[in-house]
Design an enzyme around this catalytic site. Structure first.
Site, PDB file in Angstrom:
ATOM      1  N   HIS A  33      -4.580   6.094  -1.599  1.00 59.76           N
ATOM      2  CA  HIS A  33      -5.104   5.922  -0.408  1.00 59.76           C
ATOM      3  C   HIS A  33      -4.456   6.369   0.994  1.00 59.76           C
ATOM      4  CE1 HIS A  33      -9.114   4.940   0.706  1.00 59.76           C
ATOM      5  NE2 HIS A  33      -9.083   3.544   1.176  1.00 59.76           N
TER       6      HIS A  33
ATOM      7  N   ASN B  70     -10.315   0.926   6.913  1.00 60.00           N
ATOM      8  CA  ASN B  70     -11.838   0.825   7.486  1.00 60.00           C
ATOM      9  C   ASN B  70     -12.036   0.518   8.947  1.00 60.00           C
ATOM     10  OD1 ASN B  70     -12.000   0.557   4.773  1.00 60.00           O
ATOM     11  ND2 ASN B  70     -12.598  -1.332   4.514  1.00 60.00           N
TER      12      ASN B  70
ATOM     13  N   TYR C 230       0.689  -1.294  -0.002  1.00 59.92           N
ATOM     14  CA  TYR C 230      -0.155  -0.039  -0.041  1.00 59.92           C
ATOM     15  C   TYR C 230       0.784   1.306  -0.107  1.00 59.92           C
ATOM     16  CZ  TYR C 230      -3.533  -3.399   1.222  1.00 59.92           C
ATOM     17  OH  TYR C 230      -4.496  -4.314   1.293  1.00 59.92           O
TER      18      TYR C 230
ATOM     19  N   ASP D  25      -7.511  11.051   1.765  1.00 59.36           N
ATOM     20  CA  ASP D  25      -7.618  11.115   0.258  1.00 59.36           C
ATOM     21  C   ASP D  25      -8.893  11.567  -0.108  1.00 59.36           C
ATOM     22  OD1 ASP D  25      -7.812   8.309   1.192  1.00 59.36           O
ATOM     23  OD2 ASP D  25      -8.446   7.906  -0.564  1.00 59.36           O
TER      24      ASP D  25
ATOM     25  N   ASN E 286     -14.402   4.959   3.477  1.00 62.16           N
ATOM     26  CA  ASN E 286     -14.672   4.160   4.739  1.00 62.16           C
ATOM     27  C   ASN E 286     -13.766   4.437   5.806  1.00 62.16           C
ATOM     28  OD1 ASN E 286     -16.238   2.584   2.983  1.00 62.16           O
ATOM     29  ND2 ASN E 286     -14.586   1.368   2.119  1.00 62.16           N
TER      30      ASN E 286
END
Length: 186
Positions: free
Chosen positions: A20, A66, A15, A91, A112
């Site tokens: 994100h 999340n 990631y 973001d 989320n």
């Protein structure tokens, strides 16, 4: 006075440097500029520094996007930081790439991480700095878009945008949300 700045993102090398994770990227650069180092602590990577007599606490939740609210609530309680001194860096698909917006409160707008923070805190009355990542993706491909790296034509602009985001964070700490909005939101 204490401030808590939460940069949202996902942990793990897969990631790193994705759209994100811009919240992580901004806080990483802020910590580098302040010559402080993150430590893996309860629910988050944590560090702090002083700015004009105020203590600025930085967290990068290790809960994954999340479940960001769990880390934010824990650190707010642990550090006894009032919600008006909290800023979430996130973001934002609804803003064109490079657009920065500070808001004293607002909706999760389908994000989320923000949805979970709202559900965990029971309200949406916390400041957020939204970093526009644009919405240049085909219908149904939103997840792929946010979990991919910035485009080659966006990369040269990132350092200046991250620096501007840091200016806005420091402004939030020193002069508050309203004056920061007046100065930086265009």
């Amino acid at each position: 006075m204490k401030y808590l700045i939460a940069g949202l993102g996902n942990i793990g090398p897969e990631y790193a440097d994705t759209r994100h994770n811009i919240g992580f990227m901004i806080l990483d650069e802020l910590a580098r500029q302040q010559e402080c180092q993150f430590f893996n602590m309860r629910l988050a990577y944590y560090t702090d520094f002083k700015l004009k007599g105020k203590t600025v606490h930085l967290i990068k939740p290790t809960t994954y996007m999340n479940l960001s609210g769990n880390a934010l609530r824990y650190w707010m309680q642990e550090l006894k930081v009032p919600v008006e001194n909290v800023l979430v860096v996130v973001d934002e698909l609804a803003l064109p790439f490079g657009t920065l917006r500070l808001k004293p409160k607002g909706s999760a707008a389908g994000h989320n991480g923000l949805k979970h923070i709202e559900a965990t805190l029971g309200h949406s009355n916390y400041a957020r700095l939204r970093f526009g990542i644009g919405s240049n993706f085909p219908k149904g491909k939103q997840v792929n878009y946010v979990l991919n790296a910035f485009d080659k034509d966006e990369l040269p602009e990132l350092p200046a945008l991250i620096d501007r985001s840091i200016e806005m964070i420091k402004s939030f700490v020193t002069i508050g949300a309203e004056l920061t909005m007046t100065r930086y939101n265009k």
